[in-house]
Write a protein that holds these residues in place. Structure first.
Motif, mmCIF file in Angstrom:
data_model
loop_
_atom_site.group_PDB
_atom_site.id
_atom_site.type_symbol
_atom_site.label_atom_id
_atom_site.label_comp_id
_atom_site.label_asym_id
_atom_site.label_seq_id
_atom_site.Cartn_x
_atom_site.Cartn_y
_atom_site.Cartn_z
ATOM 1 N N PRO A 5 0.811 -1.233 0.000
ATOM 2 C CA PRO A 5 0.000 0.000 0.000
ATOM 3 C C PRO A 5 0.844 1.283 0.000
ATOM 4 O O PRO A 5 0.482 2.251 -0.668
ATOM 5 N N ALA A 6 1.960 1.274 0.696
ATOM 6 C CA ALA A 6 2.831 2.461 0.710
ATOM 7 C C ALA A 6 3.455 2.686 -0.664
ATOM 8 O O ALA A 6 3.542 3.827 -1.137
ATOM 9 N N PHE A 7 3.872 1.610 -1.310
ATOM 10 C CA PHE A 7 4.432 1.740 -2.659
ATOM 11 C C PHE A 7 3.373 2.242 -3.635
ATOM 12 O O PHE A 7 3.640 3.093 -4.482
ATOM 13 N N VAL A 8 2.165 1.713 -3.518
ATOM 14 C CA VAL A 8 1.072 2.126 -4.403
ATOM 15 C C VAL A 8 0.763 3.610 -4.203
ATOM 16 O O VAL A 8 0.549 4.342 -5.173
ATOM 17 N N GLN A 9 0.780 4.054 -2.960
ATOM 18 C CA GLN A 9 0.542 5.477 -2.684
ATOM 19 C C GLN A 9 1.605 6.336 -3.369
ATOM 20 O O GLN A 9 1.290 7.368 -3.959
ATOM 21 N N ASP A 10 2.864 5.915 -3.297
ATOM 22 C CA ASP A 10 3.948 6.663 -3.946
ATOM 23 C C ASP A 10 3.757 6.674 -5.464
ATOM 24 O O ASP A 10 3.985 7.690 -6.121
ATOM 25 N N ILE A 11 3.319 5.552 -6.010
ATOM 26 C CA ILE A 11 3.061 5.473 -7.454
ATOM 27 C C ILE A 11 1.940 6.440 -7.842
ATOM 28 O O ILE A 11 2.043 7.144 -8.851
ATOM 29 N N LEU A 12 0.897 6.499 -7.029
ATOM 30 C CA LEU A 12 -0.204 7.424 -7.306
ATOM 31 C C LEU A 12 0.240 8.884 -7.226
ATOM 32 O O LEU A 12 -0.238 9.728 -7.987
ATOM 33 N N GLU A 13 1.147 9.176 -6.323
ATOM 34 C CA GLU A 13 1.629 10.545 -6.155
ATOM 35 C C GLU A 13 2.608 10.958 -7.258
ATOM 36 O O GLU A 13 2.813 12.148 -7.480
ATOM 37 N N HIS A 14 3.211 9.987 -7.940
ATOM 38 C CA HIS A 14 4.193 10.264 -8.998
ATOM 39 C C HIS A 14 3.875 9.417 -10.233
ATOM 40 O O HIS A 14 4.650 8.528 -10.597
ATOM 41 N N PRO A 15 2.750 9.669 -10.879
ATOM 42 C CA PRO A 15 2.292 8.793 -11.967
ATOM 43 C C PRO A 15 3.215 8.716 -13.185
ATOM 44 O O PRO A 15 3.187 7.720 -13.904
ATOM 45 N N ASP A 16 4.033 9.735 -13.411
ATOM 46 C CA ASP A 16 4.906 9.719 -14.583
ATOM 47 C C ASP A 16 6.299 9.180 -14.282
ATOM 48 O O ASP A 16 7.149 9.115 -15.174
ATOM 49 N N ASP A 17 6.537 8.794 -13.043
ATOM 50 C CA ASP A 17 7.859 8.331 -12.617
ATOM 51 C C ASP A 17 7.843 6.807 -12.517
ATOM 52 O O ASP A 17 7.030 6.234 -11.795
ATOM 53 N N LEU A 18 8.735 6.147 -13.228
ATOM 54 C CA LEU A 18 8.808 4.691 -13.175
ATOM 55 C C LEU A 18 9.602 4.190 -11.974
ATOM 56 O O LEU A 18 9.495 3.011 -11.610
ATOM 57 N N ALA A 19 10.367 5.048 -11.333
ATOM 58 C CA ALA A 19 11.200 4.624 -10.200
ATOM 59 C C ALA A 19 10.400 3.956 -9.087
ATOM 60 O O ALA A 19 10.837 2.917 -8.571
#
Length: 75
Positions: A5-19
């Motif tokens: 869930p924490a990783f998913v939240q980071d992905i949602l906050e940075h949608p254009d970043d693949l890191a």
């Protein structure tokens, strides 16, 4: 501890970043989670692979999905 869930939240906050996706995949690999390969394949598909590589990745993604590996999908 499930950090997905924490990783998913980071992905949602940075949608254009693949890191964040790569970090998630690394963490999943450390957990021996088969979703790691699925995350890496779908991330690679987003980064403009060659047509030949895209076909290979798409076939592997389909195979993993048919095996019942569930994708991680931020919503």
């Amino acid at each position: 501890m499930d950090l997905v869930p924490a990783f998913v939240q980071d992905i949602l906050e940075h949608p254009d970043d693949l890191a964040p996706w790569w970090i998630l995949a690394d963490w999943l690999q450390e957990q021996d989670d088969p979703r790691a390969e699925l995350v890496l394949a779908t991330t690679r598909l987003r980064s403009e692979p060659t047509a030949k590589e895209a076909r290979k990745l798409e076939a592997r993604v389909q195979q993993m999905l048919q095996q019942g590996i569930e994708p991680i999908v931020p919503t």
